[in-house]
Scaffold this active site. Sequence first.
Site, PDB file in Angstrom:
ATOM      1  N   TYR A 165     -38.160  -7.949  23.605  1.00 49.68           N
ATOM      2  CA  TYR A 165     -37.189  -8.899  22.974  1.00 49.68           C
ATOM      3  C   TYR A 165     -36.588  -9.795  23.928  1.00 49.68           C
ATOM      4  CZ  TYR A 165     -33.158 -10.561  20.459  1.00 49.68           C
ATOM      5  OH  TYR A 165     -32.227 -11.381  19.927  1.00 49.68           O
ATOM      6  N   LYS A 169     -36.810 -14.195  24.529  1.00 50.84           N
ATOM      7  CA  LYS A 169     -35.606 -15.233  24.327  1.00 50.84           C
ATOM      8  C   LYS A 169     -35.578 -16.088  25.633  1.00 50.84           C
ATOM      9  CE  LYS A 169     -34.105 -13.958  20.490  1.00 50.84           C
ATOM     10  NZ  LYS A 169     -34.329 -15.017  19.381  1.00 50.84           N
TER      11      LYS A 169
END
Length: 242
Positions: A165, A169
């Site tokens: 994750y 980003k």
Amino acid sequence: MSERQTIALVTGANKGIGYEIAAGLGALGWGVGVGARSEERREAAVAKLRADGVDAFGVPLDVTDDASVAAAVKLIEDRAGRLDVLVNNAGITGGAPQAPTTVDPATVRAAVETNVIGVIRVTNAMLPLLRRSASPRIVNMSSSVGSLTLQTTPGTEIGPIAVAYSPSKTFLNAVTVQYAKELRDTNILINAACPGYCATDLNGFHGVRTPEQGAAVAIRLATLPDDGPTGEFFDDAGTVPW
């Protein structure tokens, strides 16, 4: 729909921050496309928004599927003939565990497929409609956990160890910069937004901010003036370091 009505598309808008972004933009009198994979959740969100006076319409959309994205473009073109604002909000954590030494590479691949490649897929598909707008805006929903500066500053605890994750980003932020560089001679402004740690389905509702609070930065970037910033990363407090 009036000729002058601003038209926005929010991906992953059936719940959480995406829903609140759609609600906030709709409160401005905009026409808002509610992008979501689930027909049931999408139509429920549209009905709720419309009950609150928002000119919302459902857009079946799976950001990982070329055919789905192409159909979404046609739907918006048929309805409005252009797109003024795209908010790339759809995202996944990839699930747990995400310790780098033990992660299943498929977990990383899934996060990147939705959080990065999905954004590229949707953005590029929607660009012809965005180019027809007088003031096109693109907002990519990122996170401070993608900030390499914050991740490496001693004493700054930014998120758990998450090798799928968080780097997805960081990747999204880098992609946003590349778009801004290519589009710098156009009227398209593209920025990344951190909503803060909001209590949503994505984190099991453990966040400390409301989805409505998290939506505020996206609404601000979606409504930037023509001389506003591009290729930058913001949260409610201002600029987030890369």
